[in-house]
Design an enzyme around this catalytic site. Sequence first.
Site, PDB file in Angstrom:
ATOM      1  N   HIS A 189     -49.810  -3.500 -74.716  1.00  0.00           N
ATOM      2  CA  HIS A 189     -50.299  -2.161 -75.034  1.00  0.00           C
ATOM      3  C   HIS A 189     -50.660  -2.095 -76.509  1.00  0.00           C
ATOM      4  CE1 HIS A 189     -49.578  -0.044 -71.290  1.00  0.00           C
ATOM      5  NE2 HIS A 189     -48.489  -0.761 -71.153  1.00  0.00           N
ATOM      6  N   TRP A 246     -47.080  -9.113 -68.991  1.00  0.00           N
ATOM      7  CA  TRP A 246     -48.263  -8.474 -68.412  1.00  0.00           C
ATOM      8  C   TRP A 246     -49.531  -8.931 -69.135  1.00  0.00           C
ATOM      9  CZ3 TRP A 246     -47.552  -2.514 -67.273  1.00  0.00           C
ATOM     10  CH2 TRP A 246     -46.722  -2.364 -66.162  1.00  0.00           C
ATOM     11  N   ARG A 303     -51.108  -6.314 -62.466  1.00  0.00           N
ATOM     12  CA  ARG A 303     -51.108  -4.869 -62.241  1.00  0.00           C
ATOM     13  C   ARG A 303     -52.532  -4.381 -62.011  1.00  0.00           C
ATOM     14  NH1 ARG A 303     -49.558   0.561 -65.656  1.00  0.00           N
ATOM     15  NH2 ARG A 303     -50.850  -0.349 -67.283  1.00  0.00           N
ATOM     16  N   GLU A 321     -45.518   7.331 -61.383  1.00  0.00           N
ATOM     17  CA  GLU A 321     -45.729   7.718 -62.770  1.00  0.00           C
ATOM     18  C   GLU A 321     -45.714   9.230 -63.006  1.00  0.00           C
ATOM     19  OE1 GLU A 321     -48.765   5.055 -64.795  1.00  0.00           O
ATOM     20  OE2 GLU A 321     -49.311   4.737 -62.692  1.00  0.00           O
ATOM     21  N   ASP A 359     -46.626   8.291 -68.580  1.00  0.00           N
ATOM     22  CA  ASP A 359     -47.488   9.283 -67.938  1.00  0.00           C
ATOM     23  C   ASP A 359     -46.715  10.491 -67.443  1.00  0.00           C
ATOM     24  OD1 ASP A 359     -50.384   8.281 -67.769  1.00  0.00           O
ATOM     25  OD2 ASP A 359     -49.239   6.516 -67.224  1.00  0.00           O
ATOM     26  N   ARG A 400     -40.942   1.437 -70.089  1.00  0.00           N
ATOM     27  CA  ARG A 400     -40.695   2.193 -71.324  1.00  0.00           C
ATOM     28  C   ARG A 400     -41.663   1.764 -72.419  1.00  0.00           C
ATOM     29  NH1 ARG A 400     -35.796   4.801 -71.347  1.00  0.00           N
ATOM     30  NH2 ARG A 400     -34.348   4.279 -69.676  1.00  0.00           N
ATOM     31  N   THR A 423     -40.026  -3.059 -69.652  1.00  0.00           N
ATOM     32  CA  THR A 423     -41.158  -3.491 -70.463  1.00  0.00           C
ATOM     33  C   THR A 423     -40.774  -3.500 -71.937  1.00  0.00           C
ATOM     34  OG1 THR A 423     -41.979  -1.203 -70.501  1.00  0.00           O
ATOM     35  CG2 THR A 423     -42.954  -2.689 -68.890  1.00  0.00           C
ATOM     36  N   ARG A 443     -57.430  -3.153 -74.565  1.00  0.00           N
ATOM     37  CA  ARG A 443     -57.621  -2.130 -73.540  1.00  0.00           C
ATOM     38  C   ARG A 443     -58.177  -0.848 -74.153  1.00  0.00           C
ATOM     39  NH1 ARG A 443     -52.807  -0.209 -69.537  1.00  0.00           N
ATOM     40  NH2 ARG A 443     -52.187   0.995 -71.335  1.00  0.00           N
ATOM     41  N   ARG A 450     -54.951   7.995 -72.311  1.00  0.00           N
ATOM     42  CA  ARG A 450     -53.708   7.269 -72.084  1.00  0.00           C
ATOM     43  C   ARG A 450     -52.578   7.879 -72.902  1.00  0.00           C
ATOM     44  NH1 ARG A 450     -54.249   2.757 -69.182  1.00  0.00           N
ATOM     45  NH2 ARG A 450     -56.307   1.818 -68.993  1.00  0.00           N
ATOM     46  N   ALA A 451     -51.369   7.652 -72.439  1.00  0.00           N
ATOM     47  CA  ALA A 451     -50.207   8.197 -73.143  1.00  0.00           C
ATOM     48  C   ALA A 451     -50.049   7.582 -74.524  1.00  0.00           C
ATOM     49  CB  ALA A 451     -48.944   7.958 -72.317  1.00  0.00           C
ATOM     50  N   ILE A 452     -50.542   6.360 -74.710  1.00  0.00           N
ATOM     51  CA  ILE A 452     -50.349   5.669 -75.984  1.00  0.00           C
ATOM     52  C   ILE A 452     -51.056   6.410 -77.129  1.00  0.00           C
ATOM     53  CG2 ILE A 452     -50.797   3.527 -77.240  1.00  0.00           C
ATOM     54  CD1 ILE A 452     -50.436   2.103 -74.505  1.00  0.00           C
ATOM     55  N   LYS A 473     -37.586  13.045 -87.838  1.00  0.00           N
ATOM     56  CA  LYS A 473     -38.775  12.404 -88.396  1.00  0.00           C
ATOM     57  C   LYS A 473     -39.946  13.376 -88.557  1.00  0.00           C
ATOM     58  CE  LYS A 473     -37.926   7.741 -86.564  1.00  0.00           C
ATOM     59  NZ  LYS A 473     -38.509   6.625 -85.788  1.00  0.00           N
ATOM     60  N   ARG A 512     -37.639   6.052 -96.290  1.00  0.00           N
ATOM     61  CA  ARG A 512     -39.057   5.710 -96.100  1.00  0.00           C
ATOM     62  C   ARG A 512     -39.984   6.863 -96.450  1.00  0.00           C
ATOM     63  NH1 ARG A 512     -36.873   4.148 -91.014  1.00  0.00           N
ATOM     64  NH2 ARG A 512     -36.307   1.943 -90.976  1.00  0.00           N
ATOM     65  N   ASN A 529     -42.246   3.180 -85.424  1.00  0.00           N
ATOM     66  CA  ASN A 529     -42.883   2.954 -84.130  1.00  0.00           C
ATOM     67  C   ASN A 529     -44.229   3.654 -84.165  1.00  0.00           C
ATOM     68  OD1 ASN A 529     -42.146   5.729 -83.703  1.00  0.00           O
ATOM     69  ND2 ASN A 529     -40.183   5.009 -82.919  1.00  0.00           N
TER      70      ASN A 529
END
Length: 999
Positions: free
Chosen positions: A197, A307, A513, A623, A660, A698, A728, A816, A830-832, A894, A953, A997
């Site tokens: 991802h 994957w 997948r 999902e 999702d 995850r 994941t 992707r 996408r959720a990302i 954060k 940080r 992250n």
Amino acid sequence: PPPAAFFVKETSLRLYCQKFGWKSSFPTSMDRLLRVLGHLHQHPHLARNTNGENETKFSSNSSLENTIALLGEMLLDIISSDGQKEISQKVRNIIAISQHYRQKGDKALFTSLSEQIRSLSNVEMSVAARALHMLLDLSNLAERQLKIDSSSKESGSQNKYADIVAALRNLNDKGFKPNEIREALMSQSVEFVFTAHPTQATRRTIITKHINIVALLQARARTNNNPTQIKRIDKELLREVRSIWRTDAIRKKNPTPISEAKGGVAIVEDVLWDSVPRHVRSLDESLKAIGADPLPPDVCPSRIASWMGGDRDGNPFVTWKTTESVLALGRWRAAELYFQEVDMLLWDLSMNQSTEQVKQLAKRYHAEMTSQGGSEYFLGRSNPSEPYRCILAYIRMRLWSTRQFQERYYYHTRSVHKTGSAAELPKTTSPEDIPGLEQPSKHLDTLAAQATRAPPKPEIPIYTDSKEMLTLLKILHRSLHECGDGLIADGRLQDLMRRIKCFGMHLLTLDVRQESGRHLMAMDEICAHLDLGKFSSWGEEKKIKFCVQEIQSSRPLVPWNLKFSPETKEVLDTFRMISRTDPSSLGAYVISMATCASDVLVVELLQKEAGAKQPMRVAPLFETKQDLMNAASNLRRLLSIKWYRNRIDNKQEIMLGYSDSAKDAGRFASVWGLYKAQEQMCAVGREMGVKLTLFHGRGGTVGRGGGPQHLAILSQPPRSIRGQMRVTVQGEVMDKDFGLRQIATRTLNCYAAAVVEATLQPAVAPKALWRQIMEQLASDSCDYYRKMVYSTPGFKDFFALCTPVREIGEMKLGSRPSSRTKSGGLTKLRAIPWVFGWTQIRFHLPVWLGVGKALGCILENSKDEKLKEALLEMYQTWPFFRSTISLIEMVLAKADSTVSMWYVENLVPVHYAALASKLHNELDRTTNCVKTVTKHKWLLEADKDVMATIAHRMPYTDPLNLMQVEVLKKLRGGFRDAKLQGTLYSTIQGIAAGMQNTG
């Protein structure tokens, strides 16, 4: 909090102290600041002891602070030496103001910081953004080195599950017998599935340099170093820091699926190849510590899958050709690693005493090798009086042949897939190339220069699977023990056996997948050709009946010569590729967006039609909120099919989508829906006598199911793990948890300890009232979340305007696309990128939106005191709810309303002001509600270490956010400057490093 502006010069601090009226108390303010910065020993006001040496006064984090100071000074000195002394000083000034803002919380300082950044030229801002990004990276590396040091000391680790000895002793103290714990570990299987991802914002080239820096920091931290050694290490550190500074941090082109797969292979070769046997050794030692026998030599509770190159859901660049090449890559690299390992074993096992079985095998294999051409090359150090070496030399000969063939096969497939014909392959060493050796009668491996399916197999047989080699190694291991050499047997030989159990002959087990809709499209075309109607329009029962009948029929269904659409042809070609692939190298066929039992049967049917002798196991991925609600009933229907029950041998894998479901329904509804789905499916499995393996999809962030591993595992429903789980490992988590050998070992230990505890001592089941409250929280939060995100006019545009999500889509992060389709708005995004965008502006909306509304309905509006008391009790005694709230609390810590509102004020038209205000008020309400539930006066009050790591940080991250706003304003205003684009990418990467992250 720990320091940020550790390298700020006194002159710049004095200037800003005077500017804001701190002149009279300058020495006191300066001392306090520099003490926090871990830089006190360089300050002129420092008191000296009688020997004239600095009397260093460090906090408990002095080691971390000194390391950060060292690396920070190195970087800024490098910038200065490159003729950019003025810019270097401006960076120091910016951090000085930012640090004071963080200490005082004065909005005037925030304004001053923004003015300082606004005054930078495009060139200056480019350098400053890159410098701040690197400073955050270096700070994180210092933390990782400290984490490694602390994990090596039993009492130093904050996470009790990282200390596997303490974890098993804890279970023993709770009444579990040593053999019970051992049996649980022997039957345990935890599989980590690496995914590509696009959440890894750091180039692989720079990650490698980061690994080198951490290794040097470890060497520097040794207590027995002399000044000369320290100086030598510092020189190497300076070399690495300069190398990173001189390396372009921005990818010039998107990584391909093949290059992503190579990154996964590199993690195995560089890290996990050593970490896995270390991990199992630590389990052995822990079992001995509680009075149990170690694990058998061929047991490894951890597995590694991938994957990368197999996940084609929404990624048109992953084709059957890609998957075939990635599989070939894994087989080649596995053979190479085993060849090297056996070659080293030949040095170890020089003993001449063995069992009769080993002696007979040695004679047999020695004769076989002698009959082969180039026997002297293969026999090497072995002779008939050293039976272990004879057998190992035979294995090495087979591995040499396997390596030669698999390397050629990999390059052959790459060439054929690219051009349609075979190309000249790289020359590899063979016995005839060794000076002084008698030439064999035939070449051991040849390849015709034409597009054949594969190069011919060599005369020396290759290993197609690991069974034969592992059997021989077990015989050697047993013989050594019987002859009194068990200590030797349990060394490198045992490590090799455990590697084979973990990695097989394929290195990474590859999942495939695909989205369920692509399968339906293929079935529609097949059925249309046969005049059977449109398959996708049939009812569920008709689909099931048809699939089962065709699976059991000997008559072929698919007209393979038919001219299908490109999409369907790719689907069918993938199944044909699967049918000719070694089954041991394949994992699960995952069906994304699965909605019913027939989705699974369609895949089974297409595998049968493609001729798969040992078809892949099929795992439906549930999902969305609705799919999770229907998961148990769909599973029951699937398991009630007699043919399918016989096919799966009472074992079924189910994948759960965290990303999702959270994007679809919000945090509370997502986690509660996942919890109930697991409960209900496990109940169905127990009722029908089928063992379920749950595959947790995850992400890296809390918004996509991420968070501390032990919290995630121990908060699962009772009896849902039972020693088996897949999870994941996505994006930046691969580097964070598996980027270094020591940390990877720690991660594996953490999972093993948490899974064995969850298996032996399942979590407490929720009370009826708790369930009632969770239903209410999930419903209220989901309604509010969906109302705001999907029903508020202009919300999609507000998201695009106030976040850099559009610009993120242009970054070269992954192969992707960011959306499944070109249209469809937020539903198809996408959720990302959804999570990544909100993370960049420090708002983290996907994690908390709806949470405050739902909690407030009970805490603020409910007249039922019992509900309020129960809510507080849930946090104190229910692991699931406590982990949910704790992760939300961490993300809220954060978040920063001042920063996120700065984006709104500068990038969003004024008519969105009401929406922005409403959302920020909701953030405040959520924060207050979470503090009420946790009984904390401030966020993370009970976890000061995490709060400190976040806080130190921020003085770097704040300026990056302000720079990002300035760059976005210019780019969206029509400015076209290559420097601006580079600066934007630096801010995106830097903020990702600051948040720890991305998506």
